[in-house]
Write a protein that holds these residues in place. Sequence first.
Motif, PDB file in Angstrom:
ATOM      1  N   CYS A  57      -9.110  -5.757   1.669  1.00  0.00           N
ATOM      2  CA  CYS A  57      -8.295  -4.719   1.029  1.00  0.00           C
ATOM      3  C   CYS A  57      -7.614  -5.236  -0.237  1.00  0.00           C
ATOM      4  O   CYS A  57      -7.319  -4.463  -1.147  1.00  0.00           O
ATOM      5  CB  CYS A  57      -7.239  -4.192   2.001  1.00  0.00           C
ATOM      6  SG  CYS A  57      -7.947  -3.576   3.537  1.00  0.00           S
TER       7      CYS A  57
ATOM      8  N   CYS B 207     -11.062   4.120   1.979  1.00  0.00           N
ATOM      9  CA  CYS B 207     -10.442   3.104   2.848  1.00  0.00           C
ATOM     10  C   CYS B 207     -11.542   2.211   3.425  1.00  0.00           C
ATOM     11  O   CYS B 207     -12.565   2.710   3.891  1.00  0.00           O
ATOM     12  CB  CYS B 207      -9.682   3.795   3.978  1.00  0.00           C
ATOM     13  SG  CYS B 207      -8.935   2.628   5.129  1.00  0.00           S
TER      14      CYS B 207
ATOM     15  N   CYS C 249      -6.726  -2.318  -2.775  1.00  0.00           N
ATOM     16  CA  CYS C 249      -6.179  -1.017  -2.357  1.00  0.00           C
ATOM     17  C   CYS C 249      -4.686  -0.940  -2.679  1.00  0.00           C
ATOM     18  O   CYS C 249      -3.910  -1.808  -2.260  1.00  0.00           O
ATOM     19  CB  CYS C 249      -6.407  -0.837  -0.854  1.00  0.00           C
ATOM     20  SG  CYS C 249      -5.616   0.653  -0.217  1.00  0.00           S
TER      21      CYS C 249
ATOM     22  N   CYS D 292       0.285  -1.001   4.578  1.00  0.00           N
ATOM     23  CA  CYS D 292      -0.716  -0.539   5.539  1.00  0.00           C
ATOM     24  C   CYS D 292      -0.845  -1.528   6.702  1.00  0.00           C
ATOM     25  O   CYS D 292      -1.113  -2.714   6.492  1.00  0.00           O
ATOM     26  CB  CYS D 292      -2.064  -0.378   4.830  1.00  0.00           C
ATOM     27  SG  CYS D 292      -3.360   0.188   5.927  1.00  0.00           S
TER      28      CYS D 292
HETATM   29  S1  SF4 Z   1      -7.133  -0.386   5.621  1.00  0.00           S
HETATM   30 FE1  SF4 Z   1      -7.628   1.145   4.065  1.00  0.00          FE
HETATM   31  S2  SF4 Z   1      -5.688   1.984   3.381  1.00  0.00           S
HETATM   32 FE2  SF4 Z   1      -5.230   0.107   4.513  1.00  0.00          FE
HETATM   33  S3  SF4 Z   1      -5.130  -1.423   2.911  1.00  0.00           S
HETATM   34 FE3  SF4 Z   1      -7.236  -1.441   3.683  1.00  0.00          FE
HETATM   35  S4  SF4 Z   1      -8.339  -0.070   2.327  1.00  0.00           S
HETATM   36 FE4  SF4 Z   1      -6.157   0.335   2.026  1.00  0.00          FE
END
Ligand code: SF4
Length: 251
Positions: A226, A244, A213, A219
């Motif tokens: 992720c 997400c 991500c 985040c």
């Molecule tokens: S929780 Fe969602 S937005 Fe945050 S890093 Fe993981 S995939 Fe990305």
Amino acid sequence: MVKSTRLRPCSRRDLCGDRVALIFQDALAALNPVYPIGWQIAEMFRIHGLQPDGGVDRAVIDLLTAVGIPDPARRAKQYPHEFSGGMRQRIMIAMAVALEPDVIIADEPTTALDVTIQAQIIDLLDRVRKRSDAGMIFITHDLGVVAELADRVGVMYAGRIVETANVFELFEDARHPYSVGLLASQPRMDSEDAELVAIAGSAPNPVALPSGCAFRTRCSRARELCAQIVPPLEIMGPGRQAACHFPVLPA
Ligand code: SF4
């Protein structure tokens, strides 16, 4: 959807104007400095071989009138540098709606303008769009404009759509951590002590995105997954999607 980046220039030209029209951020750069603005608006009709009722000159004057340019017959003979920034953006809007396109793409059309002119241009865009019954894709960083204009919103991060929702759902109950962060960082008029919370870190280099991500380095919900897998855009409810692995869910 036609992939216009793969079209030959002549096919793309056929598509532009009467199917899709563009309004750019910098109207001065978008207009040709060596031709009068009336000539440039009339070019829309010439390129498409169209002869509007009453003639091209009449159509140009009607368009300038519709976008609020005073003394349109005289102004049509003037050059882009003879207009203010707000007036130039009105001329761009006149060109965009000249052939009544199905879709208008407005790419930050008010960013270069001061706040009062911004409000006028947004109001004008909304009116002319409704008049020609066109759809509009409005690209902006301004969530106030989004709240005022949009029906549906696509939130983008690092070149990808990370959330789509109707405008009420997004503002009430965003699911992607980036959307939540964006909304939390906006000043609120309805509360004196609402704290503005900035999103940690800064936007990544688009040619060297983090693995998985692209938002993960900023985040607070990020976990190991992720970093491993790019989250796909998944359905979060009727008409809603978010990309997400660990979306923010309603309490
Ligand atoms: S929780 Fe969602 S937005 Fe945050 S890093 Fe993981 S995939 Fe990305």
